[in-house]
Design a protein around this motif. Structure first.
Motif, PDB file in Angstrom:
ATOM      1  N   VAL A   1       9.662 -24.832  50.805  1.00 45.27           N
ATOM      2  CA  VAL A   1       9.637 -23.368  50.686  1.00 45.27           C
ATOM      3  C   VAL A   1      10.210 -22.918  49.340  1.00 45.27           C
ATOM      4  CG1 VAL A   1      10.103 -21.222  51.949  1.00 45.27           C
ATOM      5  CG2 VAL A   1      10.117 -23.381  53.185  1.00 45.27           C
ATOM      6  N   ALA A   2      10.929 -23.797  48.659  1.00 49.74           N
ATOM      7  CA  ALA A   2      11.608 -23.414  47.415  1.00 49.74           C
ATOM      8  C   ALA A   2      10.625 -22.916  46.357  1.00 49.74           C
ATOM      9  CB  ALA A   2      12.386 -24.605  46.869  1.00 49.74           C
ATOM     10  N   ALA A   3      11.093 -21.961  45.567  1.00 47.50           N
ATOM     11  CA  ALA A   3      10.344 -21.496  44.402  1.00 47.50           C
ATOM     12  C   ALA A   3      10.854 -22.307  43.212  1.00 47.50           C
ATOM     13  CB  ALA A   3      10.578 -20.008  44.188  1.00 47.50           C
ATOM     14  N   VAL A   4      10.210 -23.430  43.015  1.00 41.15           N
ATOM     15  CA  VAL A   4      10.687 -24.396  42.020  1.00 41.15           C
ATOM     16  C   VAL A   4      10.339 -23.907  40.607  1.00 41.15           C
ATOM     17  CG1 VAL A   4      10.536 -26.819  41.333  1.00 41.15           C
ATOM     18  CG2 VAL A   4      10.204 -26.191  43.724  1.00 41.15           C
ATOM     19  N   ALA A   5      11.281 -24.036  39.681  1.00 46.64           N
ATOM     20  CA  ALA A   5      10.992 -23.660  38.287  1.00 46.64           C
ATOM     21  C   ALA A   5       9.983 -24.660  37.717  1.00 46.64           C
ATOM     22  CB  ALA A   5      12.278 -23.690  37.465  1.00 46.64           C
ATOM     23  N   ASP A   6       8.879 -24.152  37.205  1.00 48.53           N
ATOM     24  CA  ASP A   6       7.808 -25.038  36.722  1.00 48.53           C
ATOM     25  C   ASP A   6       8.038 -25.514  35.293  1.00 48.53           C
ATOM     26  OD1 ASP A   6       6.165 -24.999  39.000  1.00 48.53           O
ATOM     27  OD2 ASP A   6       5.503 -22.967  38.480  1.00 48.53           O
TER      28      ASP A   6
ATOM     29  N   LYS B   1       6.923 -28.905  31.055  1.00 50.05           N
ATOM     30  CA  LYS B   1       6.719 -28.827  32.508  1.00 50.05           C
ATOM     31  C   LYS B   1       7.777 -29.652  33.230  1.00 50.05           C
ATOM     32  CE  LYS B   1       1.886 -27.808  33.191  1.00 50.05           C
ATOM     33  NZ  LYS B   1       0.567 -28.353  33.495  1.00 50.05           N
ATOM     34  N   THR B   2       8.203 -29.145  34.392  1.00 52.74           N
ATOM     35  CA  THR B   2       9.090 -29.953  35.234  1.00 52.74           C
ATOM     36  C   THR B   2       8.214 -30.807  36.152  1.00 52.74           C
ATOM     37  OG1 THR B   2       9.116 -28.181  36.834  1.00 52.74           O
ATOM     38  CG2 THR B   2      10.961 -28.245  35.271  1.00 52.74           C
ATOM     39  N   LEU B   3       8.864 -31.682  36.894  1.00 55.10           N
ATOM     40  CA  LEU B   3       8.136 -32.532  37.834  1.00 55.10           C
ATOM     41  C   LEU B   3       7.579 -31.670  38.971  1.00 55.10           C
ATOM     42  CD1 LEU B   3       7.695 -35.577  38.650  1.00 55.10           C
ATOM     43  CD2 LEU B   3       9.734 -35.298  40.079  1.00 55.10           C
ATOM     44  N   ASP B   4       6.341 -31.925  39.375  1.00 54.52           N
ATOM     45  CA  ASP B   4       5.817 -31.256  40.566  1.00 54.52           C
ATOM     46  C   ASP B   4       6.299 -32.065  41.772  1.00 54.52           C
ATOM     47  OD1 ASP B   4       3.197 -29.259  41.352  1.00 54.52           O
ATOM     48  OD2 ASP B   4       3.945 -30.685  42.834  1.00 54.52           O
ATOM     49  N   ILE B   5       7.228 -31.459  42.516  1.00 54.35           N
ATOM     50  CA  ILE B   5       7.903 -32.225  43.587  1.00 54.35           C
ATOM     51  C   ILE B   5       6.907 -32.637  44.668  1.00 54.35           C
ATOM     52  CG2 ILE B   5       9.767 -32.202  45.296  1.00 54.35           C
ATOM     53  CD1 ILE B   5      11.223 -30.150  43.509  1.00 54.35           C
ATOM     54  N   LEU B   6       6.053 -31.705  45.074  1.00 54.52           N
ATOM     55  CA  LEU B   6       5.106 -32.036  46.143  1.00 54.52           C
ATOM     56  C   LEU B   6       4.131 -33.136  45.728  1.00 54.52           C
ATOM     57  CD1 LEU B   6       4.311 -28.679  47.984  1.00 54.52           C
ATOM     58  CD2 LEU B   6       5.432 -30.720  48.898  1.00 54.52           C
ATOM     59  N   SER B   7       3.750 -33.173  44.447  1.00 55.96           N
ATOM     60  CA  SER B   7       2.853 -34.248  44.007  1.00 55.96           C
ATOM     61  C   SER B   7       3.573 -35.595  44.063  1.00 55.96           C
ATOM     62  CB  SER B   7       2.346 -33.978  42.593  1.00 55.96           C
ATOM     63  OG  SER B   7       1.609 -32.775  42.608  1.00 55.96           O
TER      64      SER B   7
ATOM     65  N   GLY C   1       3.526 -26.741  52.434  1.00 54.75           N
ATOM     66  CA  GLY C   1       3.958 -26.108  51.192  1.00 54.75           C
ATOM     67  C   GLY C   1       3.705 -24.614  51.242  1.00 54.75           C
ATOM     68  N   PHE C   2       4.196 -23.929  50.256  1.00 57.77           N
ATOM     69  CA  PHE C   2       3.953 -22.498  50.111  1.00 57.77           C
ATOM     70  C   PHE C   2       3.128 -22.280  48.857  1.00 57.77           C
ATOM     71  CE2 PHE C   2       6.226 -19.378  52.795  1.00 57.77           C
ATOM     72  CZ  PHE C   2       6.695 -20.250  53.755  1.00 57.77           C
ATOM     73  N   ALA C   3       2.367 -21.230  48.839  1.00 58.20           N
ATOM     74  CA  ALA C   3       1.680 -20.862  47.610  1.00 58.20           C
ATOM     75  C   ALA C   3       2.001 -19.402  47.330  1.00 58.20           C
ATOM     76  CB  ALA C   3       0.179 -21.053  47.758  1.00 58.20           C
ATOM     77  N   ALA C   4       2.805 -19.188  46.304  1.00 60.36           N
ATOM     78  CA  ALA C   4       3.132 -17.817  45.906  1.00 60.36           C
ATOM     79  C   ALA C   4       2.104 -17.413  44.867  1.00 60.36           C
ATOM     80  CB  ALA C   4       4.529 -17.797  45.308  1.00 60.36           C
TER      81      ALA C   4
ATOM     82  N   ARG D   1      -4.750 -30.409  46.267  1.00 58.99           N
ATOM     83  CA  ARG D   1      -4.137 -31.113  45.136  1.00 58.99           C
ATOM     84  C   ARG D   1      -2.825 -31.780  45.530  1.00 58.99           C
ATOM     85  NH1 ARG D   1      -3.669 -26.857  41.664  1.00 58.99           N
ATOM     86  NH2 ARG D   1      -1.408 -26.806  41.628  1.00 58.99           N
ATOM     87  N   LYS D   2      -2.056 -31.096  46.391  1.00 61.02           N
ATOM     88  CA  LYS D   2      -0.725 -31.609  46.741  1.00 61.02           C
ATOM     89  C   LYS D   2      -0.751 -32.429  48.035  1.00 61.02           C
ATOM     90  CE  LYS D   2       1.413 -27.857  44.181  1.00 61.02           C
ATOM     91  NZ  LYS D   2       2.706 -27.612  43.559  1.00 61.02           N
ATOM     92  N   GLY D   3      -1.924 -32.636  48.595  1.00 53.51           N
ATOM     93  CA  GLY D   3      -2.069 -33.497  49.786  1.00 53.51           C
ATOM     94  C   GLY D   3      -1.304 -32.993  50.988  1.00 53.51           C
TER      95      GLY D   3
HETATM   96  N1  CTP Z   1       6.337 -26.930  43.982  1.00 52.74           N
HETATM   97  C1  CTP Z   1       6.820 -28.199  43.760  1.00 52.74           C
HETATM   98  N2  CTP Z   1       7.205 -28.562  42.511  1.00 52.74           N
HETATM   99  C2  CTP Z   1       7.070 -27.723  41.477  1.00 52.74           C
HETATM  100  C3  CTP Z   1       6.546 -26.435  41.683  1.00 52.74           C
HETATM  101  C4  CTP Z   1       6.184 -26.070  42.983  1.00 52.74           C
HETATM  102  O1  CTP Z   1       6.926 -28.975  44.718  1.00 52.74           O
HETATM  103  N3  CTP Z   1       7.460 -28.115  40.270  1.00 52.74           N
HETATM  104  C5  CTP Z   1       5.939 -26.573  45.383  1.00 52.74           C
HETATM  105  C6  CTP Z   1       6.509 -25.266  45.900  1.00 52.74           C
HETATM  106  O2  CTP Z   1       7.732 -25.469  46.568  1.00 52.74           O
HETATM  107  C7  CTP Z   1       5.430 -24.797  46.861  1.00 52.74           C
HETATM  108  C8  CTP Z   1       4.165 -25.344  46.254  1.00 52.74           C
HETATM  109  O3  CTP Z   1       4.554 -26.402  45.389  1.00 52.74           O
HETATM  110  O4  CTP Z   1       5.576 -25.330  48.155  1.00 52.74           O
HETATM  111  C9  CTP Z   1       3.373 -24.345  45.453  1.00 52.74           C
HETATM  112  O5  CTP Z   1       4.221 -23.680  44.531  1.00 52.74           O
HETATM  113  P1  CTP Z   1       3.646 -22.557  43.566  1.00 52.74           P
HETATM  114  O6  CTP Z   1       4.741 -22.069  42.696  1.00 52.74           O
HETATM  115  O7  CTP Z   1       2.881 -21.559  44.388  1.00 52.74           O
HETATM  116  O8  CTP Z   1       2.556 -23.375  42.755  1.00 52.74           O
HETATM  117  P2  CTP Z   1       2.627 -24.288  41.502  1.00 52.74           P
HETATM  118  O9  CTP Z   1       2.433 -25.692  41.938  1.00 52.74           O
HETATM  119  O10 CTP Z   1       3.864 -24.011  40.728  1.00 52.74           O
HETATM  120  O11 CTP Z   1       1.330 -23.853  40.710  1.00 52.74           O
HETATM  121  P3  CTP Z   1       1.042 -22.510  39.840  1.00 52.74           P
HETATM  122  O12 CTP Z   1       2.251 -22.300  38.998  1.00 52.74           O
HETATM  123  O13 CTP Z   1      -0.154 -22.896  39.084  1.00 52.74           O
HETATM  124  O14 CTP Z   1       0.778 -21.397  40.796  1.00 52.74           O
END
Ligand code: CTP
Length: 410
Positions: A276-281, A309-315, A332-335, A350-352
């Motif tokens: 659910v976290a709003a992760v800093a990208d 870019k930071t690591l995409d945690i869900l990937s 996951g959440f999509a904001a 994409r995130k499986g």
């Molecule tokens: N998330 C993650 N790691 C990141 C960014 C996001 O795991 N570095 C997760 C969030 O916790 C959420 C999901 O991925 O469950 C979607 O996050 P969102 O911010 O909507 O999407 P992004 O992957 O950041 O893509 P974009 O910025 O293109 O919308």
């Protein structure tokens, strides 16, 4: 206080014994009643010297039982004990603990405790010396071995003026323990659930950072809903100002990398992950060890910040999951601020993920810092549920419901 689904229409028997902490039991009875439970209070004679039955009657709106040891009372204890979902004894004195440990039944409360078939949760209150006495410790051990649950006691100042172990826990903590006790029959009982919440922060220098508007409300609500469904919850929280749920294992993190490390470790045996976290990208390419001085920046252009870019945690979770099978279910959440549905569907693939909760954060009453949210839940098969605008608590309960159903194969 609002209704709590887990407590709605639950029958709670509240036994109160003689301690100065009785006043906290009135508060607990009030919280439980406001949350939707039906609370029947039983008081010992000693308890009535501290608080009047009328205090309990006023907050529960129900009769209060005390020691009228007659035929009517005898029949009553069987009825009370048989129909209750939980017997809470708060405060419980050293004396009543001893009686319970030995199976003595010399007043309505102890008779009811012997007859009760529901779980018992006890909140001890006594002076430090009494609590530490081997007799009390032995009684506590006997009762715990028989399955009695305990809340506290806490450390702190006691009525005698001494400081030590023996203070009854505060009503908030007790309410949380009541929830945990009732949750033990829930659909996620025996499951390990990992929840992330809040923003992450990426430092520019020791005093500045890049972050986002997340307050963590939705993730905290999911963690509480998972606890209420009986799960063991690991909550990985970025910097949030809100109170964290009692009963979860809390891991506090700041950066995306810290959150990633915590998540990848926690999910190794997890049944479900709610990301659910709003992760800093993005994070600054370099972090200055000292505060960046404005005198050192370019006069005309100010400061240019290079981001990476930071690591995409869900990937990363997806990759690990393909090898280990854990977490069993990932949500996951999509904001989004536009094309929410389309972007959400792509993220799911994409995130499986098994599920993605899509929300348009620009919609009225949805998104950051408000108590409500409007979600469309998607799976790879399409729309699972289009939810109305509702409280983040209600959203959390629906999400937990769908994940529990998937885990339990229903
Ligand atoms: N998330 C993650 N790691 C990141 C960014 C996001 O795991 N570095 C997760 C969030 O916790 C959420 C999901 O991925 O469950 C979607 O996050 P969102 O911010 O909507 O999407 P992004 O992957 O950041 O893509 P974009 O910025 O293109 O919308």
């Amino acid at each position: 206080m609002k209704t709590i689904s887990l407590l709605k229409d639950k029958k709670i028997l509240l036994g109160v014994t003689g301690s100065i902490a009785c006043y906290k039991a009135v508060d607990l009875a009030s919280h439980l009643t406001q949350a939707g439970a039906s609370v029947d209070v039983m008081m010992t004679e000693a308890a009535m010297k501290f608080v009047s039955p009328l205090a309990f009657r006023s907050v529960t709106g129900r009769p209060v039982y005390h020691d009228m040891w007659n035929l009517e009372g005898h029949v009553r204890h069987v009825g009370l004990g048989e129909t209750a979902d939980l017997l809470v004894i708060a405060p419980v004195t050293a004396n009543t603990l001893a009686k319970l440990a030995y199976g003595l039944a010399d007043n309505l409360l102890t008779v009811t405790a012997l007859a009760a078939r529901c779980p018992i949760l006890a909140a001890p209150a006594m002076d430090g010396g009494m609590y530490e006495h081997p007799a009390t410790q032995a009684n506590l051990a006997t009762l715990a071995q028989r399955g009695v649950l305990f809340a506290g006691p806490a450390k702190g100042r006691m009525a005698s003026g001494l400081t030590g172990h023996g203070r009854m826990v505060e009503p908030d903590e007790l309410l949380a323990q009541v929830r945990l006790a009732l949750a033990r029959k829930g659909p996620l009982h025996g499951r390990h659930v990992v929840v992330t919440t809040g923003p992450t922060q990426e430092a520019l220098d020791p005093v500045r950072f890049i972050s986002n508007r997340s307050t963590g409300k939705q993730g905290l609500a999911v963690a509480q809903a998972a606890l209420d469904a009986g799960a063991r919850v690991t909550l990985i929280a970025g910097p949030v100002q809100q109170a964290l749920p009692i009963g979860a294992d809390i891991i506090q993190v700041t950066t995306t990398q810290e959150m990633a490390d915590a998540v990848l470790t926690a999910v190794t045996d997890a049944d479900a992950l709610f990301m659910v976290a709003a992760v800093a990208d993005f994070r600054p390419q370099t972090r200055s060890e000292q505060k960046i001085k404005k005198t050192e920046t370019d006069e005309a252009w100010g400061l240019a910040i290079g981001l990476e870019k930071t690591l995409d945690i869900l990937s990363a979770v997806k990759e690990q999951r393909e090898k280990t099978g854990f977490p069993r279910v990932a949500l996951g959440f999509a904001a989004e601020t536009q094309n929410a549905f389309e972007y959400g569907r792509h993220k799911l693939l994409r995130k499986g993920l098994n599920y993605i909760a899509v929300n348009d954060v620009t919609a009225e009453g949805a998104g950051f810092a408000v108590d409500t949210n409007k979600i469309v839940l998607l799976s790879s098969a399409g729309v699972v549920e289009e939810m109305p605008l509702q409280s983040k608590t209600a959203v959390a309960e629906r999400l937990v419901h769908h994940v529990a159903k998937t885990l339990n194969g229903k």
